[in-house]
Design an enzyme around this catalytic site. Structure first.
Site, PDB file in Angstrom:
ATOM      1  N   ARG A  51      45.060  68.454  58.355  1.00 35.86           N
ATOM      2  CA  ARG A  51      46.243  68.537  59.616  1.00 35.86           C
ATOM      3  C   ARG A  51      46.768  66.980  59.736  1.00 35.86           C
ATOM      4  O   ARG A  51      45.931  66.324  59.260  1.00 35.86           O
ATOM      5  CB  ARG A  51      45.704  69.179  60.801  1.00 35.86           C
ATOM      6  N   GLY A  52      47.362  67.019  60.587  1.00 36.43           N
ATOM      7  CA  GLY A  52      48.262  65.654  60.932  1.00 36.43           C
ATOM      8  C   GLY A  52      49.374  65.624  60.100  1.00 36.43           C
ATOM      9  O   GLY A  52      49.328  65.830  58.899  1.00 36.43           O
ATOM     10  N   ALA A  53      50.335  65.042  60.796  1.00 34.56           N
ATOM     11  CA  ALA A  53      51.518  65.360  59.868  1.00 34.56           C
ATOM     12  C   ALA A  53      51.717  64.804  58.507  1.00 34.56           C
ATOM     13  O   ALA A  53      52.025  65.438  57.503  1.00 34.56           O
ATOM     14  CB  ALA A  53      52.925  64.798  60.714  1.00 34.56           C
ATOM     15  N   GLN A 203      40.916  67.794  68.757  1.00 36.14           N
ATOM     16  CA  GLN A 203      41.199  66.775  67.683  1.00 36.14           C
ATOM     17  C   GLN A 203      40.943  65.486  68.125  1.00 36.14           C
ATOM     18  O   GLN A 203      40.391  64.734  67.349  1.00 36.14           O
ATOM     19  CB  GLN A 203      42.803  66.814  67.129  1.00 36.14           C
ATOM     20  N   ASP A 244      54.823  64.309  65.066  1.00 30.94           N
ATOM     21  CA  ASP A 244      54.971  65.318  64.187  1.00 30.94           C
ATOM     22  C   ASP A 244      56.546  65.381  63.662  1.00 30.94           C
ATOM     23  O   ASP A 244      56.977  65.829  62.495  1.00 30.94           O
ATOM     24  CB  ASP A 244      54.572  66.578  64.569  1.00 30.94           C
ATOM     25  N   ASN A 254      54.803  65.929  69.356  1.00 30.36           N
ATOM     26  CA  ASN A 254      53.606  65.425  69.009  1.00 30.36           C
ATOM     27  C   ASN A 254      52.638  66.500  69.778  1.00 30.36           C
ATOM     28  O   ASN A 254      52.973  67.498  70.128  1.00 30.36           O
ATOM     29  CB  ASN A 254      53.239  64.151  69.447  1.00 30.36           C
ATOM     30  N   LYS A 255      51.227  66.526  69.457  1.00 29.07           N
ATOM     31  CA  LYS A 255      50.507  67.708  70.054  1.00 29.07           C
ATOM     32  C   LYS A 255      50.712  67.696  71.398  1.00 29.07           C
ATOM     33  O   LYS A 255      51.133  66.958  72.231  1.00 29.07           O
ATOM     34  CB  LYS A 255      49.010  66.787  69.787  1.00 29.07           C
TER      35      LYS A 255
HETATM   36  O1  MRU Z   1      48.014  70.379  64.731  1.00 32.90           O
HETATM   37  P1  MRU Z   1      47.584  68.923  64.353  1.00 32.90           P
HETATM   38  O2  MRU Z   1      46.163  68.685  64.164  1.00 32.90           O
HETATM   39  O3  MRU Z   1      48.076  68.880  62.785  1.00 32.90           O
HETATM   40  O4  MRU Z   1      48.502  67.788  65.221  1.00 32.90           O
HETATM   41  C1  MRU Z   1      48.382  66.557  64.727  1.00 32.90           C
HETATM   42  C2  MRU Z   1      49.235  65.869  65.765  1.00 32.90           C
HETATM   43  O5  MRU Z   1      49.955  65.994  66.526  1.00 32.90           O
HETATM   44  C3  MRU Z   1      49.408  64.111  65.130  1.00 32.90           C
HETATM   45  O6  MRU Z   1      49.129  63.480  66.348  1.00 32.90           O
HETATM   46  C4  MRU Z   1      50.430  64.035  64.473  1.00 32.90           C
HETATM   47  O7  MRU Z   1      50.465  64.980  63.310  1.00 32.90           O
HETATM   48  C5  MRU Z   1      50.441  62.754  63.935  1.00 32.90           C
HETATM   49  S1  MRU Z   1      49.267  62.089  62.683  1.00 32.90           S
HETATM   50  C6  MRU Z   1      49.268  60.745  62.190  1.00 32.90           C
END
Ligand code: MRU
Length: 356
Positions: A51-53, A203, A244, A254-255
Site C-alpha cells: 500500500r501507499g501510492a 498505518q 495519493d 491523502n489518508k
Molecule cells: O490506504 P493506504 O495505506 O494505501 O494509504 C496511504 C496513504 O494515504 C499515504 O499517505 C500516501 O499513499 C502517500 S505514500 C508515500
C-alpha cells in the site's frame, strides 16, 4: 545517506515473482507474500499487503509482467485484448492513488509498442520487466531527491507530526514524507516525530512507528484525536504528509484524517507540507472534488484490528481518503523542487514536465 533497512518490494528473477513485505502483519510479524500470479498481485493491492501510492504503482508494474508471463506459458504470444485485460484488472484494484494509473499507463504504452513490433511472449515480458525496473528505480531516485529538497525546510530539532505511512513501506525504498525526515536526520537535524495512529487501518501506529524505530529516528505515537491538543500545547513545529493524488490547483487527497490535521495546523499557524513525487500530480483534474475517493469495507470501522468494537448491524461510512484544500497547504515538496499550490499549474509546462 540513510537507507531503509528492509525491502518493501523485490523482484525475484529466479522465481519470476514479486516478493512483498506483507504489511497486513506488521508490526508484530515480518512475513513475505510472494506473488506469482496476476490475481495475487491484484489481491495484494486490494487488501493492503502492499500500500501507499508509489508502492502500489511499482507493484502494479510488476503485476503486468506477471500477467504477461502467465498468459504466455502455453503459447508464446499474447493478443492486444488479453494484454488490455491484464492492465484493466490491475486498474480496478484501488481508485484514489493516481500512481497506480500512471504506472499502468507507462506499462501499457511499452507493451502496446512491443505488440505492434510483433514481439513474442518472452520478448514482450522482458521488455515490460525492463520498464517495471525503470519505474522502481525512478521512484527511488525521485524520493531521495525530494527528501533533499524537503530537508532544507526542516529546522534543527524540529518536532514533526505525520499522518498515515508515507515511508519506505509506501514506496520503492526511501519514502516521501518519511524521505524528507530521513534526509533531515542524515543532515544532522535531530528531528523528533509524532505519528498519528491513523484509524481505521492504523498505518501510523503499525507501520510508521515500526519503520522509524528501525531507522532509530525518535518517534512518539499519538491517537488521531490528540493531534490538535499536541499543537495547542506547543509540542509540534510542522506537519509533513504524503499524497495519493494532487489536483492541478494543489488540492490533495491523502489518508482519511489528513484534512483534520491540516485544519488544526492552520489554526495553530504551523506549516503543513505535502511530500510527493510528480507522478502523484494529476493535472487532468482541475480540483480536488474530482478525485475519486475509495470507500472500504465497513468492518474496518466496526473492528479495531481483530476485535469487534461496534455492533455488527450499525451503519458505517468508511472513506479511505479525504481531500485537503490547497489553501491549507504551505508547500508541495517534489523531486523537481518545492512549489506552493498556486505555483503548481504555472510550473506544469516548465519545471514540472509530468510524463503521462
Ligand atoms: O490506504 P493506504 O495505506 O494505501 O494509504 C496511504 C496513504 O494515504 C499515504 O499517505 C500516501 O499513499 C502517500 S505514500 C508515500
Amino acid at each position: 545517506m540513510l537507507k531503509s533497512t528492509f525491502q518493501t518490494l523485490t523482484w525475484l528473477e529466479e522465481n519470476r515473482s514479486l516478493r512483498l513485505l506483507d504489511q497486513r502483519y506488521l508490526p508484530t510479524e515480518e512475513l513475505f507474500f510472494e506473488c506469482r500470479s496476476l490475481r495475487q498481485v491484484a489481491e495484494a493491492i486490494k487488501t493492503l499487503a502492499v500500500r501507499g501510492a508509489p508502492a502500489i504503482g511499482v507493484a502494479a508494474a510488476y503485476g503486468v509482467v506477471i500477467g504477461v508471463q502467465e498468459a504466455t506459458t502455453v503459447e508464446n504470444s499474447i493478443t492486444t485484448q488479453k494484454f488490455s485485460a491484464i492492465i484493466d484488472e490491475l486498474a480496478a484494484t484501488r481508485p484514489t492513488a493516481v500512481n497506480l494509473f500512471w504506472a499502468l499507463a507507462r506499462m501499457k504504452k511499452v507493451g502496446e509498442g512491443g505488440l505492434k513490433k510483433g514481439l513474442d511472449g518472452t520478448q514482450l515480458r522482458d521488455l515490460l520487466l525492463t520498464e517495471a525496473h525503470r519505474i522502481y528505480a525512478e521512484d527511488d531516485q525521485a524520493h531521495r531527491r525530494l527528501g533533499e529538497y524537503g530537508a532544507k525546510l526542516i529546522p534543527t530539532g524540529a518536532r514533526i507530526l505525520t499522518h498515515c505511512n508515507a515511508g519506505a513501506l509506501a514506496c520503492a525504498e526511501y519514502g516521501t514524507a518519511l524521505g524528507v525526515i530521513r534526509a533531515a536526520q542524515t543532515a544532522g537535524k535531530n528531528v523528533k516525530i509524532y505519528a498519528d495512529e491513523t484509524r481505521p487501518l492504523l498505518q501510523g501506529s503499525r507501520l510508521t512507528t515500526w519503520e522509524l524505530l528501525k531507522e532509530k529516528i525518535p518517534v512518539t505515537l499519538i491517537c488521531d484525536n490528540m493531534a490538535a491538543h499536541c499543537m495547542a500545547k506547543g509540542m509540534i513545529d510542522l506537519v509533513i504528509v504524503g499524497a495519493d493524488r494532487i489536483a492541478a490547483n494543489g488540492d490533495t487527497a491523502n489518508k482519511i484524517g489528513t484534512y483534520s490535521v491540516a485544519l488544526a495546523a492552520k489554526a495553530h499557524n504551523l506549516p503543513f507540507y505535502i511530500a510527493a513525487p510528480t507522478s502523484t500530480i494529476d493535472f487532468s483534474l482541475a480540483e480536488g472534488s474530482a478525485i475519486p475517493i475509495e470507500e472500504r469495507d465497513p468492518d474496518e470501522v466496526r473492528f479495531f484490528g481483530k476485535k469487534q468494537t461496534a455492533p455488527s448491524e450499525v451503519a458505517v461510512y468508511n472513506p479511505a481518503f479525504d481531500v485537503t484544500p490547497a489553501a491549507l497547504i504551505s508547500a508541495i515538496i517534489t523531486e523537481k523542487g518545492i512549489f506552493t499550490p498556486a505555483e503548481l499549474s504555472a510550473a506544469r509546462e516548465s519545471t514540472l514536465k509530468v510524463e503521462s
